[in-house]
Design an enzyme around this catalytic site. Structure first.
Site, PDB file in Angstrom:
ATOM      1  N   SER A  88       0.862  -1.189   0.000  1.00  7.90           N
ATOM      2  CA  SER A  88       0.000   0.000   0.000  1.00  7.90           C
ATOM      3  C   SER A  88       0.889   1.226   0.000  1.00  7.90           C
ATOM      4  O   SER A  88       1.511   1.549   1.022  1.00  7.90           O
ATOM      5  CB  SER A  88      -0.916   0.005   1.222  1.00  7.90           C
ATOM      6  OG  SER A  88      -1.810  -1.081   1.175  1.00  7.90           O
ATOM      7  N   LYS A  90      -7.145   1.855  -2.650  1.00  3.09           N
ATOM      8  CA  LYS A  90      -6.696   1.438  -1.315  1.00  3.09           C
ATOM      9  C   LYS A  90      -6.652   2.619  -0.357  1.00  3.09           C
ATOM     10  O   LYS A  90      -7.043   2.498   0.805  1.00  3.09           O
ATOM     11  CB  LYS A  90      -5.330   0.770  -1.404  1.00  3.09           C
ATOM     12  CG  LYS A  90      -4.760   0.343  -0.041  1.00  3.09           C
ATOM     13  CD  LYS A  90      -5.687  -0.641   0.697  1.00  3.09           C
ATOM     14  CE  LYS A  90      -5.214  -0.921   2.121  1.00  3.09           C
ATOM     15  NZ  LYS A  90      -3.999  -1.747   2.162  1.00  3.09           N
ATOM     16  N   LYS A 137       0.588   5.788   8.004  1.00  2.00           N
ATOM     17  CA  LYS A 137       1.245   6.016   6.717  1.00  2.00           C
ATOM     18  C   LYS A 137       0.217   6.133   5.597  1.00  2.00           C
ATOM     19  O   LYS A 137       0.301   7.023   4.738  1.00  2.00           O
ATOM     20  CB  LYS A 137       2.220   4.875   6.439  1.00  2.00           C
ATOM     21  CG  LYS A 137       2.922   4.910   5.088  1.00  2.00           C
ATOM     22  CD  LYS A 137       2.262   4.012   4.049  1.00  2.00           C
ATOM     23  CE  LYS A 137       2.265   2.559   4.456  1.00  2.00           C
ATOM     24  NZ  LYS A 137       1.656   1.700   3.400  1.00  2.00           N
TER      25      LYS A 137
END
Length: 282
Positions: A88, A163, A231
């Site tokens: 990701s 995502k 993140k």
């Protein structure tokens, strides 16, 4: 297929195990050593031995390093090889990575996943894919071994965009569930019973079911670590700034994750935001 797999961490290890169980021949690099696969000395070696290379590493710099550093994947690719990045990472960086791999006469898909360690272990991951349709069709047997809900979103980078959107929904929902259960407890109700009641109504969700139970039990062993989710929300906030788009609640949830990490909880499951919120009110 002959598959190179780079990154045998919390997610990568069970994913690799499922591919091995399905009969694929794996060459692996980085991470756990207890999988039944050939151990490579570099990412380039994993690519040399394979027709498909899968990456499952933590962040954008890790993908860039795995692909393009000396002894990286790019050095071991042959024309026609397929690289699938299931990490990701930044959608913008992904477009650039894909272009660099395609210039080598190879193919590229970004295919980040959702479902956590449980989904990786049970091969029920949601897989969001960016790339050319014909390349997606080539990779479909791999995806069907790893997940259940598999969608080609669009061109390279669009899987990562999906995502990021997923992580916005998950992060904000975890925060909402944490607030609701904290409120219930402070008001004198049993959070476990409140959660059961909510599971039968419009507030029901997979997050209330799984992470709500973690919050009630206060068991936060990582399925997906707070620092990794932070993140992902950072990617969302950064992309929003580039698009002149306001994501105020995403930014607030990222700040809550910053507080959790500052308190030493970055390696706990993201459901531990409940702990962070409670700490602020005790």
């Amino acid at each position: 297929m002959k598959i190179g797999f780079v990154g045998l961490g919390v997610m990568g290890r069970p994913m690799a195990a499922n591919l091995i169980a399905a009969g694929h021949e794996l060459s692996v690099y980085r991470g756990h050593t207890d999988v039944d696969a050939y151990r490579c000395q570099s990412a380039a070696e994993a690519a040399e031995r394979s027709e498909v290379v899968i990456l499952m590493v933590p962040d954008t710099p890790d993908v860039e390093d795995a692909l393009f550093s000396p002894d990286g994947v790019a050095e071991g690719l042959r024309p026609g090889s397929l690289v699938i990045d299931m990490s990701s990472i930044s959608p913008t960086a992904t477009v650039g990575f894909g272009q660099r791999i395609e210039k080598l006469g190879c193919h590229y898909l970004d295919a980040p996943v959702s479902g956590g360690e449980i989904g990786a272990r049970e091969a029920t991951l949601t897989i969001m894919v960016g790339g050319r349709p014909e390349v997606f069709d080539r990779a479909r047997p791999i995806f069907e071994t790893l997940g259940k809900n598999i969608t080609l979103i669009g061109g390279i980078g669009s899987g990562q965009t999906a995502k990021v959107a997923n992580q916005i929904v998950v992060g904000l929902t975890i925060e909402a569930v944490a607030e609701a259960l904290m409120f219930a407890k402070a008001a004198g109700a049993d959070p476990a019973v409140v959660r059961e009641a909510l599971m039968g109504g419009f507030a029901s969700s997979r997050i209330l079911e799984l992470h709500g139970e973690r919050m009630v039990r206060e068991t936060f062993d990582p399925g997906f670590r707070i620092r990794l989710h932070r993140k992902d929300l950072g990617l969302a906030v950064q992309a929003a700034a580039e698009l002149d788009l306001a994501l105020p609640n995403t930014a607030a949830t990222q700040q809550l994750m910053n507080a959790a990490i500052a308190d030493g909880d970055g390696d706990l499951d993201h459901s531990a935001l409940y702990k962070t919120l409670r700490r602020g009110h005790t």
